[in-house]
Write an enzyme that holds these catalytic residues in place. Structure first.
Site, PDB file in Angstrom:
ATOM      1  NE  ARG A  63      -4.299   1.473   2.255  1.00  0.00           N
ATOM      2  CZ  ARG A  63      -4.544   2.623   2.762  1.00  0.00           C
ATOM      3  NH1 ARG A  63      -3.895   3.026   3.737  1.00  0.00           N
ATOM      4  NH2 ARG A  63      -5.924   3.376   2.681  1.00  0.00           N
ATOM      5  CG  PHE A  83     -16.350   6.019  -1.957  1.00  0.00           C
ATOM      6  CD1 PHE A  83     -15.011   5.433  -2.263  1.00  0.00           C
ATOM      7  CD2 PHE A  83     -17.233   5.237  -1.349  1.00  0.00           C
ATOM      8  CE1 PHE A  83     -14.902   4.164  -1.844  1.00  0.00           C
ATOM      9  CE2 PHE A  83     -16.831   3.882  -1.024  1.00  0.00           C
ATOM     10  CZ  PHE A  83     -15.709   3.203  -1.407  1.00  0.00           C
ATOM     11  CB  ILE A 114      -5.601   5.161  -1.190  1.00  0.00           C
ATOM     12  CG1 ILE A 114      -4.638   5.498  -2.227  1.00  0.00           C
ATOM     13  CG2 ILE A 114      -5.639   3.704  -0.796  1.00  0.00           C
ATOM     14  CD1 ILE A 114      -3.413   5.288  -2.079  1.00  0.00           C
ATOM     15  CB  SER A 115     -11.062   3.603  -0.206  1.00  0.00           C
ATOM     16  OG  SER A 115     -11.839   4.238  -1.045  1.00  0.00           O
ATOM     17  CB  ALA A 116     -10.724   3.594   5.209  1.00  0.00           C
TER      18      ALA A 116
END
Length: 711
Positions: free
Chosen positions: A43, A221, A75-77
């Protein structure tokens, strides 16, 4: 001899494993494939702008900002990415489309589908796709196909034959125009926006329709751009600093709401509670479909005219003409866990504020009784081409989008009640408090109550009996299901009835809720104020003490219908009499109109629920003709008391004149009216609606009231 690995080389791997372990412990990761993906994909390589520790935090990483400073790509959780990947049910060899590209999630997908699968990731912003492509190549995932395009205009050559096995949307979307891109039996996972509430939902496609089959996850989002961007239909109440967003409904006028906040609001308590930090996201979603005129309410930080102010997110509200009701919470105790216990309270503003607040409170209580214990509702999404035939009414809990129709079906989880009998054939009845806004106040009923979330009826009745009386009934078994219908025959409430035996004097039972308990014989109920449902259950037990289940094992069902209100009811209509140079404005009804086809009629319409007649007149004039009217310019000139033998309900037809108006009449509802014209009062066109002609004649003679059709 190889050099020992450095701390820097080990740190990302250790952090990656630590993050994955936490996602497993939290129940976010459920499958070996998703676990392997999180342990494998670096990541930090997709977020070089932040420290390695931050890259492996369970949080969002912004990667691009719009001109106004808002995040436009991120970048999403990890917890949310894991949820959505599990919801997609990815398999080796799957062909997957990701809408909203950051690179990292596409790499996770690539790991999950393996070398035999294919991944296409798309974004409208070329800087986002350039960055994603660089990161994917640098980390060895250059087999991911990166496309720069508007999500609603995916190039045809990018879609595999038969469609994608899965489509995963990682931007906040108001609609789901990608049904045709999904293979039959495939999955679509998306954060779907409904009245500004956003839920990550997993769907399966069958026969051209998407159906959800799992929990709904509240999420956030970055917003969709391009053709898929939405309009929140946000309006501001003049001079009040209060904003209303009618995102998934017809925007209503808000100017007339300004005076509603001059007086203290009406307050209606629901006696429905929520614990501190307990999510109740399903309630506003339910209200958004149950209350026409629903909107989201927000206020400027310095606004003090509403208290308490909305929290960090817009609150649930709905508009009825010049009145508004909104949902709030009020802390009533510290709660068992010290985090607080809160009650849902509704505030109503304006002339019909109390009525509106009562309506919202009743819907909250309906949700509490019938739906709160459900794990999740079912959401169905179908293209407009697959919608019901024209003329059918979609009903409540239906949202019309640009490309699709979204329907929410709320499963009914029955309440519970205990039919307790003794060896003398008597029934244990419970007198309910008469001074609380509860179900059946002041009536004799059975012990019992609602299920709680995730709780079955068998568990709920045991808990309710213990809480209300401390009783444990060893032989408690299912007896029947009781459905209550309202006076119109619509479903209102469902209760699962359990039967058990008890031989103990009523005065020895420690009653914690209500007024008293009483052992009662059937013939004594005629002299008591009985809950109709309880009476129906007792009668059913008299008739069949041991009913049998059907072949599917279901309990038999009985129904009780609430009595109709004996008071007379009338439909109220508002009619606009615009006069100019001795002529009146009339519209010609469409030849296919259900009412008065091809006849001439005034601008008119029916009053909606909790809407004043004058507010109805203003709204109808604007919707039908585009003319803008103000209340101060309208006067009531005639009342026509109409009994139409084609309708079982009489009508009160109110006729208003206007001293002034803004604009010229235009045909805005061509399916109802084909043209507007000014006709001299002395020579009205033929045919003119009969009661319209009668009213205009009475107005010309100065007669204020006419009764028509009663003789």
């Amino acid at each position: 001899m190889a050099a020992p690995p450095t701390v820097q080389q080990l740190e990302p791997t250790a952090l990656r494993d630590q993050l994955t372990d936490q996602l497993l412990a939290d129940g976010r990761i459920l499958s070996p494939a998703v676990e392997k993906a999180f342990r494998t994909v670096p990541r930090h390589a997709f977020a070089p702008e932040v420290p390695v520790e931050a890259a492996y935090a369970d949080d969002v990483i912004p990667t691009r900002h719009a001109a106004d400073g808002r995040t436009s790509s991120s970048i999403s959780a990890p917890w949310l990415q894991a949820n959505m990947l599990e919801a997609a049910r990815l398999r080796p060899g799957d062909r997957v489309l990701e809408i909203g590209s950051g690179g990292y999630n596409a790499a996770l997908i690539a790991e999950a589908v393996g070398e035999t699968g294919s991944v296409t990731t798309l974004d409208i912003d070329p800087q986002v796709t350039d960055r994603a492509a660089r990161c994917l190549t640098a980390t060895g995932y250059d087999r991911v196909h990166v496309i720069t395009a508007d999500a609603e205009n995916l190039p045809a050559e990018a879609v595999p034959d038969g469609g994608f096995d899965a489509v995963i949307v990682t931007v906040n979307t108001w609609d789901l125009p990608w049904i045709d891109l999904v293979a039959d039996g495939g999955r679509l996972v998306a954060p779907l926006r409904l009245h500004q509430y956003t839920w990550s939902i997993g769907f399966t496609k069958q026969d051209g329709v998407l159906t959800s089959d799992g929990p709904l996850t509240t999420c956030s989002f970055v917003p969709m751009q391009g053709d898929g961007a939405w309009d929140s239909h946000r309006s501001t109440i003049p001079g009040r600093g209060i904003h209303l967003a009618f995102e998934d409904g017809t925007p209503l006028p808000v100017d007339e709401l300004a005076p509603a906040f001059d007086a203290r609001p009406a307050t209606v308590r629901t006696h429905v509670t929520v614990r501190g930090q307990e999510p109740f996201d399903a309630l506003p979603l339910y209200l958004s479909g149950a209350l026409p005129g629903f909107c989201r309410l927000s206020a400027d930080p310095d606004t003090t005219i509403i208290s308490p102010p909305p929290p960090h997110w817009p609150g649930a509200a709905f508009v009825r003409g010049a009145s508004l009701a909104r949902l709030t919470t009020e802390k009533i105790s510290e709660g068992d866990d010290g985090l607080g216990l809160y009650e849902f309270v509704v505030h109503g503003y304006g002339p019909a504020g109390h009525t509106g607040a009562t309506e919202m409170a009743e819907q909250i209580q309906h949700w509490q009784r019938n739906h709160r214990a459900a794990l999740f509702p079912q959401i169905t999404v179908r293209p407009h081409a697959a919608t019901p035939e024209p003329g059918s009414t979609p009903g409540l809990h239906v949202f019309t989008k640009k490309h699709t129709l979204v329907t929410i079906d709320w499963p009914v989880i029955p309440g519970t009640a205990a039919l307790l009998t003794d060896d003398q054939g008597r029934y244990l009845l419970h007198l309910r408090d008469a001074n609380k806004p509860i179900w059946r106040p002041g009536q004799w009923a059975l012990l019992g109550g609602n299920t709680e979330k995730g709780e079955g009826c068998d568990e709920a009745i045991v808990r309710e009996l213990a809480e209300e009386t401390g009783l444990e009934i060893p032989d408690l078994t299912g007896f029947i299901t009781l459905d209550t219908l309202d006076a119109g025959g619509d479903f209102k409430d469902r209760v699962r009835i359990y039967h058990g035996t008890l031989n103990r004097p009523a005065h020895e039972i420690d009653l914690h809720e209500g007024i008293q308990l009483r052992w009662t014989r059937m013939d004594e109920t005629a002299h008591m104020t009985m809950d109709p449902g309880t009476l129906a259950v007792l009668q059913a037990h008299q008739d069949t003490p041991h009913p049998s289940r059907d072949s599917a094992g279901s309990l038999p069902t009985i129904q009780v219908r609430e009595a109709a209100d004996p008071r007379s009811r009338s439909i109220v209509g508002a009619h606009l009499v615009l006069l100019r140079d001795g002529a009146v404005l009339l519209g010609k009804r469409h030849p296919d109109s259900a009412f008065a086809p091809s006849a001439w009629h005034l601008p008119a319409g029916h009053r909606e629920a909790f809407e004043s007649a004058i507010a109805c007149m203003i709204r109808e004039a604007e919707e039908e003709t585009g003319l803008a009217l103000k209340e101060d310019d309208l006067s009531l000139v005639h009342t026509l008391d109409l009994r139409d033998h084609n309708s079982p309900i009489p009508r009160i037809q109110l006729f208003f004149t206007a001293t002034r108006w803004d604009g010229e009449p235009a045909v805005l509802e061509p399916d109802c009216c084909t043209e507007w014209a000014w006709w001299p009062l002395a020579t009205l066109p033929d045919p003119t609606v009969e009661y319209t002609r009668t009213a205009l004649d009475a107005i010309a003679r100065g007669v204020p009231y006419t009764a028509m059709g009663w003789a």
